[in-house]
Design a protein around this motif. Structure first.
Motif, PDB file in Angstrom:
ATOM      1  N   GLU A  64       0.875  -1.223   0.026  1.00 41.34           N
ATOM      2  CA  GLU A  64      -0.103  -0.012  -0.117  1.00 41.34           C
ATOM      3  C   GLU A  64       0.857   1.139  -0.153  1.00 41.34           C
ATOM      4  O   GLU A  64       0.494   2.405  -0.762  1.00 41.34           O
ATOM      5  CB  GLU A  64      -0.856   0.037   0.942  1.00 41.34           C
ATOM      6  CG  GLU A  64      -1.791   1.369   1.374  1.00 41.34           C
ATOM      7  CD  GLU A  64      -3.003   1.469   0.206  1.00 41.34           C
ATOM      8  OE1 GLU A  64      -3.479   2.520   0.081  1.00 41.34           O
ATOM      9  OE2 GLU A  64      -3.138   0.324  -0.414  1.00 41.34           O
ATOM     10  N   ASP A  65       1.875   1.186   0.695  1.00 38.32           N
ATOM     11  CA  ASP A  65       3.010   2.434   0.965  1.00 38.32           C
ATOM     12  C   ASP A  65       3.487   2.603  -0.485  1.00 38.32           C
ATOM     13  O   ASP A  65       3.611   3.592  -0.997  1.00 38.32           O
ATOM     14  CB  ASP A  65       4.093   2.208   1.843  1.00 38.32           C
ATOM     15  CG  ASP A  65       3.534   1.953   3.302  1.00 38.32           C
ATOM     16  OD1 ASP A  65       2.186   2.387   3.715  1.00 38.32           O
ATOM     17  OD2 ASP A  65       4.013   1.462   4.209  1.00 38.32           O
ATOM     18  N   GLN A 103      -0.637   7.809   8.134  1.00 37.82           N
ATOM     19  CA  GLN A 103      -1.596   8.888   7.652  1.00 37.82           C
ATOM     20  C   GLN A 103      -0.970   9.693   6.351  1.00 37.82           C
ATOM     21  O   GLN A 103      -1.757   9.882   5.586  1.00 37.82           O
ATOM     22  CB  GLN A 103      -1.996   9.953   8.680  1.00 37.82           C
ATOM     23  CG  GLN A 103      -3.212  10.646   8.524  1.00 37.82           C
ATOM     24  CD  GLN A 103      -3.614  11.657   9.645  1.00 37.82           C
ATOM     25  OE1 GLN A 103      -3.238  11.329  10.699  1.00 37.82           O
ATOM     26  NE2 GLN A 103      -4.516  12.549   9.382  1.00 37.82           N
ATOM     27  N   GLN A 118      -1.849   7.628   3.448  1.00 35.35           N
ATOM     28  CA  GLN A 118      -3.175   7.824   3.044  1.00 35.35           C
ATOM     29  C   GLN A 118      -3.490   9.290   2.480  1.00 35.35           C
ATOM     30  O   GLN A 118      -4.254   9.456   1.394  1.00 35.35           O
ATOM     31  CB  GLN A 118      -4.212   7.739   4.297  1.00 35.35           C
ATOM     32  CG  GLN A 118      -4.144   6.154   5.034  1.00 35.35           C
ATOM     33  CD  GLN A 118      -5.066   6.161   6.181  1.00 35.35           C
ATOM     34  OE1 GLN A 118      -5.616   7.218   6.619  1.00 35.35           O
ATOM     35  NE2 GLN A 118      -4.891   5.272   7.108  1.00 35.35           N
ATOM     36  N   VAL A 153      -1.943   8.780  -1.299  1.00 31.62           N
ATOM     37  CA  VAL A 153      -2.905   8.091  -2.277  1.00 31.62           C
ATOM     38  C   VAL A 153      -3.982   8.759  -2.403  1.00 31.62           C
ATOM     39  O   VAL A 153      -4.527   8.863  -3.795  1.00 31.62           O
ATOM     40  CB  VAL A 153      -3.206   6.681  -1.280  1.00 31.62           C
ATOM     41  CG1 VAL A 153      -4.335   5.969  -2.030  1.00 31.62           C
ATOM     42  CG2 VAL A 153      -1.886   5.929  -1.319  1.00 31.62           C
ATOM     43  N   GLN A 154      -4.618   9.790  -1.649  1.00 27.82           N
ATOM     44  CA  GLN A 154      -5.690  10.405  -1.787  1.00 27.82           C
ATOM     45  C   GLN A 154      -5.383  11.491  -2.996  1.00 27.82           C
ATOM     46  O   GLN A 154      -6.141  11.816  -3.812  1.00 27.82           O
ATOM     47  CB  GLN A 154      -6.214  11.223  -0.456  1.00 27.82           C
ATOM     48  CG  GLN A 154      -7.384  12.289  -0.723  1.00 27.82           C
ATOM     49  CD  GLN A 154      -7.636  12.973   0.651  1.00 27.82           C
ATOM     50  OE1 GLN A 154      -7.716  12.581   1.500  1.00 27.82           O
ATOM     51  NE2 GLN A 154      -8.172  14.173   0.582  1.00 27.82           N
TER      52      GLN A 154
END
Length: 240
Positions: A178-179, A205, A208, A211-212
């Protein structure tokens, strides 16, 4: 419906299949070309903004650069610039430039203070009162002046004005799948978490938020983040 009528209906219906397949294929190709055009156009505008803005800023900030270079050398004799290998888009390595804010033996001293890491997540090392930073270095880090030489990286195309911050190879080695999504775009000088709290935001965070940004990036979002960077820098939110 008798057998002959059924046969004629089936012939009529299935005789159109090649035509329908052709229309579907053409429609899908058109959508693919349109999508590539949108992506390519967005990248072109983003790159154009990066080139123009970095050139203008480097020219306007030249007097400040000279003053900072003199202060750094007076505070800690040695190279005024610090270069470091960072990971760019799709894992490509590049040399990132900064104004030096630490003593020359900072790398060797890192092992001594590693246990005092204050960044949640353990991937990135951050410490508010890092003893490796000299006085002028603390000021330029808090004011984000140490990042200004990265305008040269932006001009070269290694970085963009807006994008996830470029990581060290040692940090990327600790990334989860994911990172690693952070590596899908060109890294930048500022990003969402840079204007939302910077070092006060835990690493998970930060990922996150990066990615956003990747999922919703646009030229207008970049302009918005650049404008939000100004008060974030002036107020030194989360900077150390």
């Amino acid at each position: 419906m008798n057998d002959e009528e059924l046969r004629n209906e089936l012939l009529r219906r299935y005789s159109r299949l090649p035509y329908l397949k052709g229309r579907i294929s053409l429609r899908m190709q058109f959508k693919r070309w349109l999508w590539r055009g949108v992506i390519g156009g967005t990248y072109f505008v983003k790159r154009l903004i990066d080139i123009i803005a970095s050139l203008i800023l480097m020219f306007l900030l030249t007097p400040l650069f000279l003053v900072i270079m003199a202060l750094i050398y007076k505070s800690s004799p040695g190279p005024v610039f610090y270069k470091q290998t960072r990971v760019g888009r799709w894992g490509k390595l590049f040399t990132m430039w900064k104004f030096r804010s630490m003593y020359l033996d900072a790398g060797e001293r890192l092992k001594e203070i590693m246990a005092q890491n204050e960044m949640t997540g353990g991937v990135i090392f951050k410490m508010k009162n890092d003893p490796r930073i000299f006085p002028v270095g603390k000021f330029i880090r808090k004011a984000s002046i140490d990042e200004l030489p990265q305008l040269w990286n932006v001009l070269k195309g290694d970085m963009s004005l807006v994008g996830p911050r470029p990581a060290l190879p040692s940090e990327v080695n600790q990334y989860s799948l994911e990172d690693r999504r952070r590596l899908e775009v060109i890294p930048g000088i500022t990003c969402i978490w840079q204007v939302s709290g910077r070092s006060n935001i835990p690493f998970p965070q930060q990922v996150q938020l990066d990615v956003q940004y990747i999922q919703s990036q646009s030229v207008w979002m970049d302009i918005k983040l650049l404008l939000q960077t100004i008060p974030a820098v002036l107020l030194s939110r989360g900077a150390y």
